[in-house]
Enzyme design. Sequence first.
Site, PDB file in Angstrom:
ATOM      1  N   HIS A 100     -23.347 -77.616  29.916  1.00 28.55           N
ATOM      2  CA  HIS A 100     -24.599 -77.285  29.226  1.00 28.55           C
ATOM      3  C   HIS A 100     -25.664 -78.213  29.804  1.00 28.55           C
ATOM      4  O   HIS A 100     -25.346 -79.356  30.185  1.00 28.55           O
ATOM      5  CB  HIS A 100     -24.539 -77.598  27.731  1.00 28.55           C
ATOM      6  CG  HIS A 100     -23.420 -76.974  26.965  1.00 28.55           C
ATOM      7  ND1 HIS A 100     -22.144 -77.468  26.966  1.00 28.55           N
ATOM      8  CD2 HIS A 100     -23.410 -75.912  26.130  1.00 28.55           C
ATOM      9  CE1 HIS A 100     -21.383 -76.732  26.162  1.00 28.55           C
ATOM     10  NE2 HIS A 100     -22.116 -75.776  25.641  1.00 28.55           N
ATOM     11  N   ASP A 103     -25.422 -81.616  28.373  1.00 28.09           N
ATOM     12  CA  ASP A 103     -24.280 -82.493  28.711  1.00 28.09           C
ATOM     13  C   ASP A 103     -24.632 -83.467  29.823  1.00 28.09           C
ATOM     14  O   ASP A 103     -23.953 -84.473  30.016  1.00 28.09           O
ATOM     15  CB  ASP A 103     -23.082 -81.692  29.260  1.00 28.09           C
ATOM     16  CG  ASP A 103     -22.637 -80.587  28.347  1.00 28.09           C
ATOM     17  OD1 ASP A 103     -22.849 -80.714  27.126  1.00 28.09           O
ATOM     18  OD2 ASP A 103     -22.081 -79.600  28.863  1.00 28.09           O
ATOM     19  N   GLU A 267     -12.520 -67.146  24.886  1.00 28.13           N
ATOM     20  CA  GLU A 267     -11.899 -68.429  24.524  1.00 28.13           C
ATOM     21  C   GLU A 267     -10.737 -68.168  23.583  1.00 28.13           C
ATOM     22  O   GLU A 267     -10.884 -67.505  22.552  1.00 28.13           O
ATOM     23  CB  GLU A 267     -12.934 -69.350  23.874  1.00 28.13           C
ATOM     24  CG  GLU A 267     -12.305 -70.665  23.410  1.00 28.13           C
ATOM     25  CD  GLU A 267     -13.309 -71.754  23.126  1.00 28.13           C
ATOM     26  OE1 GLU A 267     -14.295 -71.887  23.875  1.00 28.13           O
ATOM     27  OE2 GLU A 267     -13.107 -72.498  22.152  1.00 28.13           O
TER      28      GLU A 267
END
Length: 438
Positions: A100, A103, A267
């Site tokens: 991201h 991050d 996910e």
Amino acid sequence: MAVFNIPAVKYEGAKSSNEFAFKFYDAERVILGKTMSDWLPFAMAWWHNLGAAGTDMFGAGTADKSFGADASDALAHAKAKADAGFEFMQKLGIKYFCFHDADLITERADLAEQNAALDAIADYICEKIEQTGIKALWGTANLFSNPRFMNGAGSANSPDVFARAAANVKKSIDLTIRFDGRGFVFWGGREGYETLWNTDMKFEQENIAALMKLAVQYARGKGFSGDFYIEPKPKEPMKHQYDFDAATAIGFLRQYGLDKDFKMNIEANHATLAGHTFRHELRVSAINGMLGSIDANIGDTLLGWDTDEFPYDVYDAAQAMYEVINAGGLTGGFNFDAKNRRPSNTYEDMFRGFILGMDTFALGLIKATAIIEDGRIGEFVKSRYSGYNGGIGAKIRSSAVTLEDLNDYALSQGEPPAPESGKQEWIESIINQIMFGG
Ligand code: XLS
Ligand code: NI
Ligand code: NI
């Protein structure tokens, strides 16, 4: 200077007792015509591996992720994270990372300052990409942590917040392109509602679609040819999230004409939160031509939230790989959106987590291949539908009958032949035989 006092991790085989060796992941081993590393493009999640220190709702972090830098110096800390990350990926033979914007370097409130800070760390990361050949699997914008997004990002009731979300998406696309990324993810952690009493669901969904469309237009204009992904999740942090599961997200993409540019990033832990299996979500994506990428982790049914554990369940991984192989592989990869448990707080544990995850998916690939090569299950599934190969079945498949035709057919045939066994227990015992029979 090396951050980690661990040598490069090598394949040593199933009998090895070296905890820092792969037991099953043998990057160059050829399986069904491709190397293991081609079947399994693994990626490191920047946020968990280089950021998450074990903080939970009841306590502070337990791990030190400063990597020797003074964490109050944002750029120095960001560079230390990049150094650690690239050394870590090189030592494990991992070729991709996911990130991201937030991050990469401590966020600043002011957008221009934030973008300048991102440019500074991006220059450094680009040098590392140049040196190592490791690049982004996908990038994304963090549109959920900052309080400004408490009412959503694309779904925010405020156009000013929508505009800020758009600016963050634009910057994150720029970074993804600079890092040679294969894809760009939208995960809508705040795109949902807490109560329908204050929510215009249709309005919010239209705006989310509009933001995605703007992102596609911008990225294509910049020459980005990769895939966009929706990462479905039913809840957490919101009570209800719009991208509930693959079927819902695919319907949404088709409704708003986004299905040519988007695929799914599935996910495992989100699948189970939606009341599905990981495999179900992969199958739904695959049959719709939208199986793009995977966030490889596992949840815990007793806890029931997105625990993001490193995948260890070979039975589950074999089922996932069965779906992936049958779909012809992924255009994306396997991102370990997974973090060490809070008491596993050492640098060595970071390696242990990835070795576990990579070996689990390698075993999944090996076992799924064995199931396919064994052929009994595939043949059985084919034979179950063989009635459609000719006669009335073939006519149904090719839309060559009317309801009246079928009525006539049913009248003339009498009671259909007795249904045949689905043989589930036989299949499950074949799976056990293949998994554990040597
Ligand atoms: C959270 C999501 C998130 C996405 C990227 O549950 O898994 O980490 O993968 O924003
Ligand atoms: Ni994820
Ligand atoms: Ni998640």
